[in-house]
Design a protein around this motif. Structure first.
Motif, PDB file in Angstrom:
ATOM      1  N   LEU A   1     -41.577  -0.332  17.233  1.00 58.59           N
ATOM      2  CA  LEU A   1     -42.778  -1.225  16.392  1.00 58.59           C
ATOM      3  C   LEU A   1     -43.257  -2.306  17.222  1.00 58.59           C
ATOM      4  CD1 LEU A   1     -40.903  -1.245  12.885  1.00 58.59           C
ATOM      5  CD2 LEU A   1     -42.450   0.485  13.814  1.00 58.59           C
ATOM      6  N   GLU A   2     -44.405  -2.850  17.139  1.00 55.91           N
ATOM      7  CA  GLU A   2     -45.099  -3.866  17.718  1.00 55.91           C
ATOM      8  C   GLU A   2     -44.469  -5.187  17.027  1.00 55.91           C
ATOM      9  OE1 GLU A   2     -49.351  -3.547  19.368  1.00 55.91           O
ATOM     10  OE2 GLU A   2     -49.082  -4.020  17.523  1.00 55.91           O
ATOM     11  N   GLY A   3     -44.154  -6.262  18.057  1.00 54.46           N
ATOM     12  CA  GLY A   3     -43.687  -7.487  17.358  1.00 54.46           C
ATOM     13  C   GLY A   3     -44.821  -8.228  16.813  1.00 54.46           C
ATOM     14  N   PRO A   4     -44.472  -9.572  16.516  1.00 52.24           N
ATOM     15  CA  PRO A   4     -45.260 -10.503  15.832  1.00 52.24           C
ATOM     16  C   PRO A   4     -46.496 -10.833  16.988  1.00 52.24           C
ATOM     17  CG  PRO A   4     -43.191 -11.551  16.171  1.00 52.24           C
ATOM     18  CD  PRO A   4     -43.080 -10.260  16.668  1.00 52.24           C
ATOM     19  N   ALA A   5     -47.695 -11.052  16.149  1.00 52.28           N
ATOM     20  CA  ALA A   5     -48.752 -11.466  17.127  1.00 52.28           C
ATOM     21  C   ALA A   5     -49.159 -12.825  16.414  1.00 52.28           C
ATOM     22  CB  ALA A   5     -49.831 -10.691  16.853  1.00 52.28           C
ATOM     23  N   TYR A   6     -49.804 -13.788  17.360  1.00 55.04           N
ATOM     24  CA  TYR A   6     -50.146 -15.100  17.156  1.00 55.04           C
ATOM     25  C   TYR A   6     -51.650 -15.321  17.780  1.00 55.04           C
ATOM     26  CZ  TYR A   6     -45.211 -15.612  15.968  1.00 55.04           C
ATOM     27  OH  TYR A   6     -43.966 -15.311  15.354  1.00 55.04           O
ATOM     28  N   THR A   7     -52.278 -16.202  16.949  1.00 55.84           N
ATOM     29  CA  THR A   7     -53.601 -16.949  17.702  1.00 55.84           C
ATOM     30  C   THR A   7     -53.720 -18.417  17.343  1.00 55.84           C
ATOM     31  OG1 THR A   7     -55.918 -16.304  17.900  1.00 55.84           O
ATOM     32  CG2 THR A   7     -55.081 -16.114  15.813  1.00 55.84           C
ATOM     33  N   ARG A   8     -54.846 -18.975  17.557  1.00 55.59           N
ATOM     34  CA  ARG A   8     -55.007 -20.416  17.286  1.00 55.59           C
ATOM     35  C   ARG A   8     -55.287 -20.546  15.739  1.00 55.59           C
ATOM     36  NH1 ARG A   8     -58.871 -20.458  22.099  1.00 55.59           N
ATOM     37  NH2 ARG A   8     -60.229 -19.192  20.870  1.00 55.59           N
ATOM     38  N   PRO A   9     -54.735 -21.893  15.260  1.00 54.45           N
ATOM     39  CA  PRO A   9     -54.164 -22.814  15.808  1.00 54.45           C
ATOM     40  C   PRO A   9     -52.774 -22.855  16.221  1.00 54.45           C
ATOM     41  CG  PRO A   9     -54.226 -23.318  13.382  1.00 54.45           C
ATOM     42  CD  PRO A   9     -54.662 -21.897  13.513  1.00 54.45           C
ATOM     43  N   GLU A  10     -52.443 -23.530  17.013  1.00 54.31           N
ATOM     44  CA  GLU A  10     -51.065 -23.779  17.590  1.00 54.31           C
ATOM     45  C   GLU A  10     -50.167 -24.173  16.445  1.00 54.31           C
ATOM     46  OE1 GLU A  10     -51.153 -26.100  21.453  1.00 54.31           O
ATOM     47  OE2 GLU A  10     -49.130 -26.643  20.782  1.00 54.31           O
ATOM     48  N   VAL A  11     -50.524 -24.869  15.690  1.00 55.49           N
ATOM     49  CA  VAL A  11     -49.490 -25.076  14.140  1.00 55.49           C
ATOM     50  C   VAL A  11     -50.437 -25.035  12.974  1.00 55.49           C
ATOM     51  CG1 VAL A  11     -48.222 -26.716  13.140  1.00 55.49           C
ATOM     52  CG2 VAL A  11     -48.389 -26.999  15.672  1.00 55.49           C
ATOM     53  N   TRP A  12     -50.042 -24.096  12.078  1.00 57.15           N
ATOM     54  CA  TRP A  12     -50.715 -23.805  10.803  1.00 57.15           C
ATOM     55  C   TRP A  12     -49.709 -24.017   9.806  1.00 57.15           C
ATOM     56  CZ3 TRP A  12     -50.390 -19.478   7.722  1.00 57.15           C
ATOM     57  CH2 TRP A  12     -51.151 -19.385   6.351  1.00 57.15           C
ATOM     58  N   ARG A  13     -50.039 -24.825   8.759  1.00 57.19           N
ATOM     59  CA  ARG A  13     -49.181 -24.975   7.598  1.00 57.19           C
ATOM     60  C   ARG A  13     -47.617 -25.233   8.153  1.00 57.19           C
ATOM     61  NH1 ARG A  13     -51.440 -20.888   2.936  1.00 57.19           N
ATOM     62  NH2 ARG A  13     -53.867 -21.347   3.114  1.00 57.19           N
ATOM     63  N   GLY A  14     -47.807 -26.004   8.931  1.00 59.03           N
ATOM     64  CA  GLY A  14     -46.343 -26.611   9.527  1.00 59.03           C
ATOM     65  C   GLY A  14     -45.604 -25.386  10.240  1.00 59.03           C
ATOM     66  N   LEU A  15     -46.362 -24.297  10.652  1.00 58.83           N
ATOM     67  CA  LEU A  15     -45.715 -23.328  11.379  1.00 58.83           C
ATOM     68  C   LEU A  15     -46.240 -23.257  12.840  1.00 58.83           C
ATOM     69  CD1 LEU A  15     -45.964 -20.770   8.605  1.00 58.83           C
ATOM     70  CD2 LEU A  15     -43.904 -21.938   9.189  1.00 58.83           C
ATOM     71  N   ALA A  16     -45.452 -23.309  13.950  1.00 54.05           N
ATOM     72  CA  ALA A  16     -45.837 -23.401  15.179  1.00 54.05           C
ATOM     73  C   ALA A  16     -45.753 -21.963  15.905  1.00 54.05           C
ATOM     74  CB  ALA A  16     -44.890 -24.412  16.005  1.00 54.05           C
ATOM     75  N   VAL A  17     -46.773 -21.847  16.826  1.00 57.20           N
ATOM     76  CA  VAL A  17     -46.803 -20.528  17.572  1.00 57.20           C
ATOM     77  C   VAL A  17     -45.475 -20.529  18.561  1.00 57.20           C
ATOM     78  CG1 VAL A  17     -47.702 -19.490  19.578  1.00 57.20           C
ATOM     79  CG2 VAL A  17     -49.283 -20.315  17.565  1.00 57.20           C
ATOM     80  N   PRO A  18     -44.719 -19.664  18.988  1.00 58.50           N
ATOM     81  CA  PRO A  18     -43.348 -19.898  19.750  1.00 58.50           C
ATOM     82  C   PRO A  18     -43.866 -20.211  21.117  1.00 58.50           C
ATOM     83  CG  PRO A  18     -43.455 -17.681  18.398  1.00 58.50           C
ATOM     84  CD  PRO A  18     -44.522 -18.558  17.977  1.00 58.50           C
ATOM     85  N   ASP A  19     -43.250 -21.461  21.599  1.00 57.91           N
ATOM     86  CA  ASP A  19     -43.786 -22.130  22.826  1.00 57.91           C
ATOM     87  C   ASP A  19     -43.840 -20.986  24.017  1.00 57.91           C
ATOM     88  OD1 ASP A  19     -41.283 -24.904  22.191  1.00 57.91           O
ATOM     89  OD2 ASP A  19     -43.244 -24.339  21.537  1.00 57.91           O
ATOM     90  N   VAL A  20     -42.818 -19.967  24.076  1.00 60.96           N
ATOM     91  CA  VAL A  20     -42.846 -19.072  25.328  1.00 60.96           C
ATOM     92  C   VAL A  20     -44.263 -18.392  25.245  1.00 60.96           C
ATOM     93  CG1 VAL A  20     -42.068 -16.959  23.682  1.00 60.96           C
ATOM     94  CG2 VAL A  20     -41.894 -16.988  26.306  1.00 60.96           C
ATOM     95  N   LEU A  21     -44.983 -18.308  24.246  1.00 63.33           N
ATOM     96  CA  LEU A  21     -46.195 -17.714  24.305  1.00 63.33           C
ATOM     97  C   LEU A  21     -47.266 -18.658  24.948  1.00 63.33           C
ATOM     98  CD1 LEU A  21     -46.388 -15.699  20.913  1.00 63.33           C
ATOM     99  CD2 LEU A  21     -45.876 -14.905  23.290  1.00 63.33           C
ATOM    100  N   ARG A  22     -47.070 -19.960  25.099  1.00 68.11           N
ATOM    101  CA  ARG A  22     -48.080 -20.845  25.478  1.00 68.11           C
ATOM    102  C   ARG A  22     -47.639 -21.140  26.985  1.00 68.11           C
ATOM    103  NH1 ARG A  22     -48.146 -25.411  23.313  1.00 68.11           N
ATOM    104  NH2 ARG A  22     -45.933 -25.238  22.355  1.00 68.11           N
ATOM    105  N   SER A  23     -46.493 -20.624  27.444  1.00 65.51           N
ATOM    106  CA  SER A  23     -45.934 -21.103  28.570  1.00 65.51           C
ATOM    107  C   SER A  23     -46.684 -20.814  30.018  1.00 65.51           C
ATOM    108  CB  SER A  23     -44.362 -20.433  28.753  1.00 65.51           C
ATOM    109  OG  SER A  23     -44.638 -19.100  28.979  1.00 65.51           O
ATOM    110  N   GLY A  24     -47.380 -19.551  29.612  1.00 66.20           N
ATOM    111  CA  GLY A  24     -47.796 -19.128  30.890  1.00 66.20           C
ATOM    112  C   GLY A  24     -47.180 -18.156  31.977  1.00 66.20           C
TER     113      GLY A  24
END
Ligand code: 97T
Length: 236
Positions: free
Chosen positions: A173-196
């Motif tokens: 199964l595919e895992g979770p996916a994220y897009t902007r904004p970085e934080v939404w309703r207090g929920l942040a995108v996992p740091d690793v996905l912004r690590s490059g």
């Protein structure tokens, strides 16, 4: 496709599939089964031999319809039914390699079995189920099957990698996916996905995919080939 409710299949001419048709990537023809009836009531069904609830779709009407629709280039007949074998991504890929598919949309208690037995004398017949539940007719199943198959045709999806990286394409199964904004309703995108760090990102995505599959579909993990999981996967 053959159905007593042709308009049910109109969504196939919308959006991505509609664009694929207009780009000549596929042709779609929907036939009204009642065109092959000859009585004033345009009867397509009758009571079941042996008794029991509901009605069965008549062999004469379906036989005449499939004689006409199956004529021409070789085709594979796909018949959605709750009694069919599971429709899977692997079967979608198999269907996508076919030159021509004919879909028979059954209703009521189904189509007289002799129609399928007769067709099997001339073409490959696939009775398939899209899940363990009962619908009223095959049209909804055909919408799902056609979308799953057509998106795999070359040129239909903008990015060919999408189909290659589908859920199930690697058996997971595919895992979770994220897009902007970085934080939404207090929920942040996992740091690793912004690590490059793409090696780290790939590992994280694989881990989330394995976790989700283990939690929601352990049967898929069981079905993986022995060499499908590498050492890092097994360490999870
Ligand atoms: O429940 C159905 C009734 C008619 C045709 C197909 C189905 C079905 C249910 C699940 N997959 O296909």
């Amino acid at each position: 496709m053959v159905s007593i409710f042709p308009s049910y299949l109109a969504p196939l001419r919308e959006a991505l599939l509609g664009r694929a048709i207009s780009r000549g990537l596929l042709e779609l023809t929907v036939h009204d089964l009642r065109a092959w009836t000859h009585d004033v009531h345009q009867a397509v069904d009758d009571s079941p031999y042996g008794g029991g609830p509901g009605m069965v779709m008549r062999p004469q009407v379906w036989g005449d319809a499939l004689d006409d629709v199956l004529a021409g280039p070789p085709a594979r007949l796909v018949v959605p039914t709750p009694a069919g074998r599971p429709f899977t991504q692997a079967l979608a890929r198999e269907f996508s390699a076919e030159e021509r598919l004919v879909f028979a949309c059954g209703r009521y208690e189904g189509i007289d079995q002799r129609v399928l037995d007769d067709a099997a004398r001339r073409v490959t017949v696939d009775e398939v189920s899209i899940g363990d539940y009962v619908l009223v007719g095959g049209e909804v199943a055909v919408l799902a099957i056609v979308e799953a198959v057509v998106r795999l045709l070359p040129g239909v999806l903008g990015n060919p990698r999408s189909a290659a990286e589908d859920s199930f394409s690697d058996g997971l199964l595919e895992g979770p996916a994220y897009t902007r904004p970085e934080v939404w309703r207090g929920l942040a995108v996992p740091d690793v996905l912004r690590s490059g760090n793409h090696a780290l990102i790939d590992r994280w995505r694989r881990d989330r995919s394995l976790e989700r599959t283990h939690r929601r579909r352990p049967d898929l993990l069981e079905a993986l080939p022995a060499d499908a999981l590498d050492r890092a996967d097994r360490a999870l």
